[in-house]
Design an enzyme around this catalytic site. Structure first.
Site, PDB file in Angstrom:
ATOM      1  N   ASN A 242       0.807  -1.225   0.000  1.00 59.96           N
ATOM      2  CA  ASN A 242       0.000   0.000   0.000  1.00 59.96           C
ATOM      3  C   ASN A 242       0.841   1.276   0.000  1.00 59.96           C
ATOM      4  O   ASN A 242       0.393   2.306  -0.481  1.00 59.96           O
ATOM      5  CB  ASN A 242      -0.923  -0.029   1.231  1.00 59.96           C
ATOM      6  CG  ASN A 242      -1.472   1.337   1.548  1.00 59.96           C
ATOM      7  OD1 ASN A 242      -2.390   1.811   0.884  1.00 59.96           O
ATOM      8  ND2 ASN A 242      -0.907   2.004   2.550  1.00 59.96           N
TER       9      ASN A 242
ATOM     10  N   TYR B  99       4.019   9.915 -10.984  1.00 59.36           N
ATOM     11  CA  TYR B  99       3.099   9.111 -10.159  1.00 59.36           C
ATOM     12  C   TYR B  99       2.291   8.161 -11.047  1.00 59.36           C
ATOM     13  O   TYR B  99       2.203   6.958 -10.769  1.00 59.36           O
ATOM     14  CB  TYR B  99       2.180  10.059  -9.384  1.00 59.36           C
ATOM     15  CG  TYR B  99       1.173   9.377  -8.485  1.00 59.36           C
ATOM     16  CD1 TYR B  99       1.537   8.928  -7.224  1.00 59.36           C
ATOM     17  CD2 TYR B  99      -0.148   9.211  -8.895  1.00 59.36           C
ATOM     18  CE1 TYR B  99       0.616   8.318  -6.384  1.00 59.36           C
ATOM     19  CE2 TYR B  99      -1.080   8.603  -8.066  1.00 59.36           C
ATOM     20  CZ  TYR B  99      -0.697   8.153  -6.812  1.00 59.36           C
ATOM     21  OH  TYR B  99      -1.617   7.546  -6.001  1.00 59.36           O
TER      22      TYR B  99
HETATM   23  P1  NAI Z   1      -1.183   8.357   2.880  1.00 60.61           P
HETATM   24  O1  NAI Z   1      -0.186   9.409   2.580  1.00 60.61           O
HETATM   25  O2  NAI Z   1      -2.068   8.510   4.055  1.00 60.61           O
HETATM   26  O3  NAI Z   1      -0.481   6.922   2.997  1.00 60.61           O
HETATM   27  C1  NAI Z   1       0.729   6.589   2.389  1.00 60.61           C
HETATM   28  C2  NAI Z   1       1.565   5.872   3.416  1.00 60.61           C
HETATM   29  O4  NAI Z   1       2.787   5.440   2.810  1.00 60.61           O
HETATM   30  C3  NAI Z   1       1.945   6.781   4.602  1.00 60.61           C
HETATM   31  O5  NAI Z   1       1.669   6.120   5.811  1.00 60.61           O
HETATM   32  C4  NAI Z   1       3.435   7.009   4.408  1.00 60.61           C
HETATM   33  O6  NAI Z   1       4.132   7.208   5.627  1.00 60.61           O
HETATM   34  C5  NAI Z   1       3.836   5.706   3.729  1.00 60.61           C
HETATM   35  N1  NAI Z   1       5.127   5.800   3.040  1.00 60.61           N
HETATM   36  C6  NAI Z   1       5.628   6.822   2.325  1.00 60.61           C
HETATM   37  N2  NAI Z   1       6.872   6.514   1.901  1.00 60.61           N
HETATM   38  C7  NAI Z   1       7.145   5.264   2.350  1.00 60.61           C
HETATM   39  C8  NAI Z   1       8.252   4.403   2.256  1.00 60.61           C
HETATM   40  N3  NAI Z   1       9.377   4.748   1.606  1.00 60.61           N
HETATM   41  N4  NAI Z   1       8.173   3.182   2.841  1.00 60.61           N
HETATM   42  C9  NAI Z   1       7.063   2.802   3.511  1.00 60.61           C
HETATM   43  N5  NAI Z   1       5.981   3.585   3.660  1.00 60.61           N
HETATM   44  C10 NAI Z   1       6.033   4.807   3.069  1.00 60.61           C
HETATM   45  O7  NAI Z   1      -2.062   8.232   1.567  1.00 60.61           O
HETATM   46  P2  NAI Z   1      -3.097   7.132   1.084  1.00 60.61           P
HETATM   47  O8  NAI Z   1      -4.034   7.836   0.230  1.00 60.61           O
HETATM   48  O9  NAI Z   1      -3.607   6.312   2.196  1.00 60.61           O
HETATM   49  O10 NAI Z   1      -2.168   6.232   0.129  1.00 60.61           O
HETATM   50  C11 NAI Z   1      -2.095   4.831   0.216  1.00 60.61           C
HETATM   51  C12 NAI Z   1      -1.890   4.286  -1.182  1.00 60.61           C
HETATM   52  O11 NAI Z   1      -3.057   4.552  -1.958  1.00 60.61           O
HETATM   53  C13 NAI Z   1      -0.727   4.913  -1.942  1.00 60.61           C
HETATM   54  O12 NAI Z   1      -0.038   3.919  -2.660  1.00 60.61           O
HETATM   55  C14 NAI Z   1      -1.421   5.872  -2.885  1.00 60.61           C
HETATM   56  O13 NAI Z   1      -0.664   6.125  -4.030  1.00 60.61           O
HETATM   57  C15 NAI Z   1      -2.685   5.093  -3.192  1.00 60.61           C
HETATM   58  N6  NAI Z   1      -3.783   5.855  -3.742  1.00 60.61           N
HETATM   59  C16 NAI Z   1      -4.400   6.816  -2.984  1.00 60.61           C
HETATM   60  C17 NAI Z   1      -5.448   7.527  -3.523  1.00 60.61           C
HETATM   61  C18 NAI Z   1      -6.172   8.577  -2.761  1.00 60.61           C
HETATM   62  O14 NAI Z   1      -7.018   9.270  -3.366  1.00 60.61           O
HETATM   63  N7  NAI Z   1      -5.942   8.746  -1.464  1.00 60.61           N
HETATM   64  C19 NAI Z   1      -5.925   7.283  -4.888  1.00 60.61           C
HETATM   65  C20 NAI Z   1      -5.225   6.228  -5.567  1.00 60.61           C
HETATM   66  C21 NAI Z   1      -4.189   5.554  -5.005  1.00 60.61           C
END
Ligand code: NAI
Length: 245
Positions: free
Chosen positions: A81, A146
């Site tokens: 994720n 991205y």
């Molecule tokens: P978020 O920013 O809350 O979660 C992302 C998480 O990844 C955070 O906890 C962050 O600390 C962690 N992270 C960042 N760099 C990292 C690394 N090097 N190693 C391990 N963890 C790391 O955002 P969200 O929205 O919950 O994102 C989760 C996934 O969903 C991501 O892959 C994002 O691209 C994807 N996504 C989110 C969308 C949205 O609208 N929120 C839409 C489509 C995809």
């Protein structure tokens, strides 16, 4: 839905979709290990184990998998994720930004899959769910690196699913639309007019609203469960209908 008793590792589990997935899967009876990016994301009251896991570091993957083996005897489920969003067109994207996004969003996930496949094969099977994005399917303004990383995630998912079906390992991706998480809140703030940015984003979703993290978590949990036992290699949209417009 059956993930009961299964051992699951979720990356980026400190916030947003990862946190919701961890809580959802735990409530469904899985033994969940939450991979956290930073110490600050650690919850002191958490009822499940939390491990620091930077998906760019092979040593962190090795540590997390060794932990699952030591505590639970192995690993059945990986939810890839973790992800980052840095906006920019091709001309705005530096080599450093490109490398960082691809390293976290695509290579991090590749490292994770490479690390868990032997463990899963040894157990006679397993499940991997990769979090891609609507941006893997359709163009998004100034999301060059991205979108590229997320398109790679869907291709990698199909390839992995093909290679490891004989091992009993299912691999699927999900493609969320815009979901209310810290990542999206920052994107709205960065636009300079967060109210307008939110309205524009809502208008792209036929259901007339943004999604919430739990609505993605439930689909991830379904794909991880035995209810999805004949589903592999797919990229499933969880986007309020956005991709059909
Ligand atoms: P978020 O920013 O809350 O979660 C992302 C998480 O990844 C955070 O906890 C962050 O600390 C962690 N992270 C960042 N760099 C990292 C690394 N090097 N190693 C391990 N963890 C790391 O955002 P969200 O929205 O919950 O994102 C989760 C996934 O969903 C991501 O892959 C994002 O691209 C994807 N996504 C989110 C969308 C949205 O609208 N929120 C839409 C489509 C995809």
């Amino acid at each position: 839905m059956s993930v009961k008793g299964k051992v699951a590792l979720v990356t980026g589990a400190g916030t947003g979709i990862g946190k919701a997935t961890t809580e959802y899967m735990r409530a469904a009876g899985a033994h969940v290990v939450a991979g956290l990016f930073t110490e600050a994301e650690r919850s002191p009251t958490s009822s499940f184990p939390q491990r620091l896991l930077d998906v760019r570091l092979q040593a962190d993957w090795d540590d997390a998998i060794a932990y699952c083996r030591g505590e639970f005897g192995g690993l059945d489920i990986l939810v890839n994720n973790a992800g980052i969003l840095i906006e920019g067109s091709v001309e705005e994207t530096t080599d450093e930004t490109w490398d960082l996004i691809l390293d976290v969003n695509l290579k991090g996930l590749f490292r994770g899959c490479r690390s868990v496949i032997p463990e899963m094969r040894q157990r006679g099977g397993g499940v991997i769910v990769n979090v891609a994005s609507i941006d893997a399917l359709s163009g998004a303004i100034r999301h060059l690196a991205y979108s590229t990383s997320k398109g790679g995630v869907t291709a990698l998912t199909r390839s992995l699913a093909t290679d490891h079906a004989p091992d009993g390992i299912r691999v699927n991706a999900i493609c969320p639309g815009t979901i209310e998480t810290p990542m999206v809140e920052k994107m709205f703030q960065d636009s300079g007019d967060s109210v307008a940015a939110r309205e524009i984003s809502i208008a792209k979703h036929p259901l007339g609203r943004l999604g919430i993290a739990e609505e993605v978590a439930s689909v991830i949990a379904f794909l991880c469960s035995s209810d999805a036992s004949f589903v592999t290699g797919q990229s499933i949209s969880v986007d309020g209908g956005r991709s059909i417009r």
